[in-house]
Write an enzyme that holds these catalytic residues in place. Structure first.
Site, PDB file in Angstrom:
ATOM      1  CE  LYS A 209      -2.073   1.856   3.689  1.00 31.75           C
ATOM      2  NZ  LYS A 209      -1.842   3.336   3.624  1.00 31.75           N
TER       3      LYS A 209
ATOM      4  CG  ASP B 196      -4.890   4.488   1.441  1.00 33.38           C
ATOM      5  OD1 ASP B 196      -6.045   4.883   1.208  1.00 33.38           O
ATOM      6  OD2 ASP B 196      -4.415   4.403   2.587  1.00 33.38           O
TER       7      ASP B 196
ATOM      8  CE  LYS C 128      -7.713   6.627   3.909  1.00 31.54           C
ATOM      9  NZ  LYS C 128      -6.247   6.419   3.789  1.00 31.54           N
TER      10      LYS C 128
ATOM     11  CG  ASP D 107     -12.380  17.853  -5.390  1.00 29.62           C
ATOM     12  OD1 ASP D 107     -13.305  18.649  -5.671  1.00 29.62           O
ATOM     13  OD2 ASP D 107     -11.224  18.227  -5.122  1.00 29.62           O
TER      14      ASP D 107
ATOM     15  CB  THR E 204      -9.843   1.786  11.462  1.00 27.20           C
ATOM     16  OG1 THR E 204      -8.586   2.280  10.998  1.00 27.20           O
ATOM     17  CG2 THR E 204     -10.399   0.794  10.461  1.00 27.20           C
TER      18      THR E 204
ATOM     19  NE  ARG F 155       1.093   2.742  13.159  1.00 27.27           N
ATOM     20  CZ  ARG F 155       0.232   3.600  13.715  1.00 27.27           C
ATOM     21  NH1 ARG F 155       0.669   4.505  14.561  1.00 27.27           N
ATOM     22  NH2 ARG F 155      -1.048   3.544  13.412  1.00 27.27           N
TER      23      ARG F 155
END
Length: 232
Positions: free
Chosen positions: A32, A59, A61, A64, A119, A211
């Site tokens: 990603k 990614d 997002k 608009d 999330t 992470r």
């Protein structure tokens, strides 16, 4: 569309991410590329990682007006990514325009998924900050249904919601679930989380893990652990 572990490479520059990927040798994890790396290294890093043989989830997002998203998706489609996303909150019209822009002249396009709710968002912040009073589960399912109606392939959602998304939108509607942590990891700034094994049980199609892999003492071992927990 299969199931897989997507490694969130949230690095600031090309050198950091390429050094990280070098650790994997002949293994080619699904990667990603988020806003931090894309803005720091530009479109060239997408091309370079793709040339190394990795699948890429871009990614960014998008959110608009429909015409702007349509034109932007046409540019992203030329990068040959495998998956990209937008915010479902942008409305059905925006999502339909995104598909139009993303589809190449030969009719092919990357997988397109919609972000339902991040999330890091919980019921309290949904009501306090966004003035959305409905239960977060109901909001997520409504956004997922709207995305399906617009012709999208799936959604980004919490692993806690994957099973219900499939019940609502069908088993072939893809669920991409961040917020995945090992049981012995800190949850960080995530609010709605699960382990890879739990996400598998709940029906996640793709888990996005950052992470717990990128900051691990042995990232390859952590990645292999994710694969074992999620796919085996």
């Amino acid at each position: 569309m299969g199931r897989d572990v997507i490694v969130a490479c949230d690095f600031a520059n090309a050198e950091q991410v390429l050094n990280f990927l070098d650790k994997f040798g002949t293994k080619k994890p699904f990667i990603k590329i988020g806003m931090e790396l894309f803005y720091g290294a530009g479109p060239q890093i997408v091309k370079e990682i793709k040339a190394r043989g990795h699948k890429i989830f871009l990614d960014l997002k998008l959110h608009d007006i429909p015409n702007t998203v349509k034109k932007s998706m046409a540019v992203l489609s030329n990068l040959d990514v495998d998956m990209c996303n937008l915010h479902a909150a942008g409305t059905k019209a925006m999502m339909e325009a995104a598909i139009e822009g993303l589809t190449r002249p030969d009719g092919t396009r990357p997988i397109l998924i919609a972000v339902t709710q991040l999330t890091s968002t919980d019921q309290e912040s949904l009501e306090r900050d966004l003035l959305i009073k409905e239960p977060i589960d109901k909001v997520v399912m409504h956004y997922a249904s709207t995305a399906k109606a617009a012709g999208l392939d799936g959604v980004v959602c919490s692993p806690l919601e994957a099973k219900k998304v499939h019940e609502t939108c069908g088993k072939d509607f893809v669920t991409v679930t961040p917020g995945v942590r090992f049981a012995d990891n800190s949850v960080g700034d995530q609010k709605r989380v699960m382990t890879p094994a739990q996400a598998k049980i709940e029906g996640s199609d793709y888990i996005v893990v950052g992470r717990p892999i990128t900051a691990a003492e042995d990232p390859v071992a952590a990645y292999d652990r994710c694969l074992a927990d999620f796919l085996d």
